[in-house]
Design a protein around this motif. Structure first.
Motif, mmCIF file in Angstrom:
data_model
loop_
_atom_site.group_PDB
_atom_site.id
_atom_site.type_symbol
_atom_site.label_atom_id
_atom_site.label_comp_id
_atom_site.label_asym_id
_atom_site.label_seq_id
_atom_site.Cartn_x
_atom_site.Cartn_y
_atom_site.Cartn_z
ATOM 1 N N LYS A 122 3.573 7.340 4.667
ATOM 2 C CA LYS A 122 4.301 6.274 4.408
ATOM 3 C C LYS A 122 3.624 5.523 3.515
ATOM 4 O O LYS A 122 2.417 5.501 3.386
ATOM 5 C CB LYS A 122 4.358 5.554 5.992
ATOM 6 C CG LYS A 122 5.318 6.073 6.877
ATOM 7 C CD LYS A 122 5.638 5.218 8.169
ATOM 8 C CE LYS A 122 6.583 5.824 9.024
ATOM 9 N NZ LYS A 122 6.942 4.738 10.104
ATOM 10 N N THR B 75 2.011 2.281 2.374
ATOM 11 C CA THR B 75 1.494 0.946 3.196
ATOM 12 C C THR B 75 1.650 0.011 2.360
ATOM 13 O O THR B 75 1.549 -0.301 1.000
ATOM 14 C CB THR B 75 0.093 1.196 3.479
ATOM 15 O OG1 THR B 75 -0.694 1.463 2.347
ATOM 16 C CG2 THR B 75 -0.062 2.521 4.449
ATOM 17 N N ARG C 23 9.698 -8.006 6.260
ATOM 18 C CA ARG C 23 8.856 -6.802 6.996
ATOM 19 C C ARG C 23 9.788 -5.957 8.068
ATOM 20 O O ARG C 23 9.928 -4.741 7.779
ATOM 21 C CB ARG C 23 7.885 -7.436 7.966
ATOM 22 C CG ARG C 23 7.217 -6.436 8.766
ATOM 23 C CD ARG C 23 5.851 -7.234 9.794
ATOM 24 N NE ARG C 23 5.099 -5.794 10.057
ATOM 25 C CZ ARG C 23 3.820 -6.208 10.305
ATOM 26 N NH1 ARG C 23 3.084 -7.238 9.963
ATOM 27 N NH2 ARG C 23 3.131 -5.167 10.724
ATOM 28 N N ARG C 24 10.793 -6.577 8.389
ATOM 29 C CA ARG C 24 11.794 -5.889 9.107
ATOM 30 C C ARG C 24 12.614 -5.208 8.396
ATOM 31 O O ARG C 24 12.940 -3.716 8.599
ATOM 32 C CB ARG C 24 12.620 -6.860 10.103
ATOM 33 C CG ARG C 24 12.138 -7.632 11.016
ATOM 34 C CD ARG C 24 12.783 -8.635 11.819
ATOM 35 N NE ARG C 24 12.113 -9.286 13.101
ATOM 36 C CZ ARG C 24 12.690 -10.130 13.416
ATOM 37 N NH1 ARG C 24 13.915 -10.900 12.987
ATOM 38 N NH2 ARG C 24 12.055 -10.902 14.661
ATOM 39 N N GLU D 35 10.505 -2.025 6.948
ATOM 40 C CA GLU D 35 10.412 -0.976 7.877
ATOM 41 C C GLU D 35 11.371 -0.467 8.223
ATOM 42 O O GLU D 35 11.385 0.633 9.118
ATOM 43 C CB GLU D 35 9.199 -1.509 8.979
ATOM 44 C CG GLU D 35 7.995 -2.161 8.439
ATOM 45 C CD GLU D 35 7.042 -2.637 9.635
ATOM 46 O OE1 GLU D 35 7.599 -2.918 10.720
ATOM 47 O OE2 GLU D 35 5.933 -2.418 9.461
ATOM 48 N N LEU E 29 5.599 1.274 5.896
ATOM 49 C CA LEU E 29 4.943 0.392 6.791
ATOM 50 C C LEU E 29 4.131 -0.785 6.365
ATOM 51 O O LEU E 29 3.552 -0.554 5.147
ATOM 52 C CB LEU E 29 3.934 1.491 7.343
ATOM 53 C CG LEU E 29 2.880 0.931 8.739
ATOM 54 C CD1 LEU E 29 3.737 0.435 9.670
ATOM 55 C CD2 LEU E 29 1.750 1.835 8.975
#
Length: 215
Positions: free
Chosen positions: A4, A6, A21-22, A25, A31
């Motif tokens: 992933k 980062t 963030r939501r 992700e 991530l």
């Protein structure tokens, strides 16, 4: 299983960080490994996690986004920083890329554009939001003028230049960026001298001419 991408989010608005963030992700290939609400803690967190991509706001309390990026790139010149900002005029885009940002998108951009930007930046490719890239190309003939203004000021001087143009007093600027009013005055005197400006009216006029603030 593919690794992933980062991501470290550095932005002083918690609602913005939580929302993005939501959204980030929701992509299975990404991530978010950390969040910071200011440049100082963001830089420390970057050293701790060394993310693939750092999403960085420019206008924060304490050290500005430009100084945060300078510290990150001084530590690792190959670090990939994606600027994510409300300051989306051509001057800011030009200055950010020149300072070493790998990409630039505005906070008005859609989630699809952000995900695409993160993917491109993670590969080391420079990415500028499509509308901003078009604007930057349209202003290509003004590059020398931009360099005259941009290169002569330090990042802190440029930050204070913009805040003065927006109408902030020295006391308000000092509180906003966590330095003393006396230090603000010294920076303001230096930038006025460098730009050969005699008063705040001339400073504001220059800021408007360079699209740093709107009329």
């Amino acid at each position: 299983m593919n690794k992933k991408i980062t991501i470290l989010l550095i932005d002083d608005h918690p609602v913005v960080r939580t929302g993005y963030r939501r959204l980030l992700e929701s992509n299975p290939g990404m991530l978010v490994i950390g969040e910071a609400d200011n440049g100082e803690s963001g830089y420390q967190m970057w050293q701790q996690f060394t993310p693939d991509v750092t999403i960085l706001d420019l206008n924060m309390l304490g050290i500005c986004g430009f100084e945060t990026m300078r510290r990150i790139l001084s530590y690792d010149a190959m670090a990939r920083v994606l600027i994510f900002s409300m300051l989306n005029d051509v001057t800011m885009v030009y200055r950010a890329i020149k300072a070493g940002a790998t990409g630039f998108i505005s906070k008005q951009s859609g989630i699809g554009e952000m995900i695409h930007a993160v993917q491109q930046v993670s590969l080391g490719k420079t990415y500028i939001e499509s509308d901003l890239a078009t604007t930057l190309a349209m202003h290509a003939t003004r590059t020398e003028n931009h360099e005259t203004l941009l290169d002569v000021l330090t990042n802190r001087e440029f930050q204070i230049f913009k805040l003065v143009a927006e109408g902030y007093s020295n006391t308000a600027i000092a509180k906003k960026i966590s330095i003393s009013p006396k230090t603000v005055s010294v920076h303001q005197l230096n930038l006025m001298r460098k730009l050969d400006l005699q008063n705040t009216t001339q400073l504001i006029r220059m800021a408007i001419n360079y699209n740093i603030i709107q009329k």
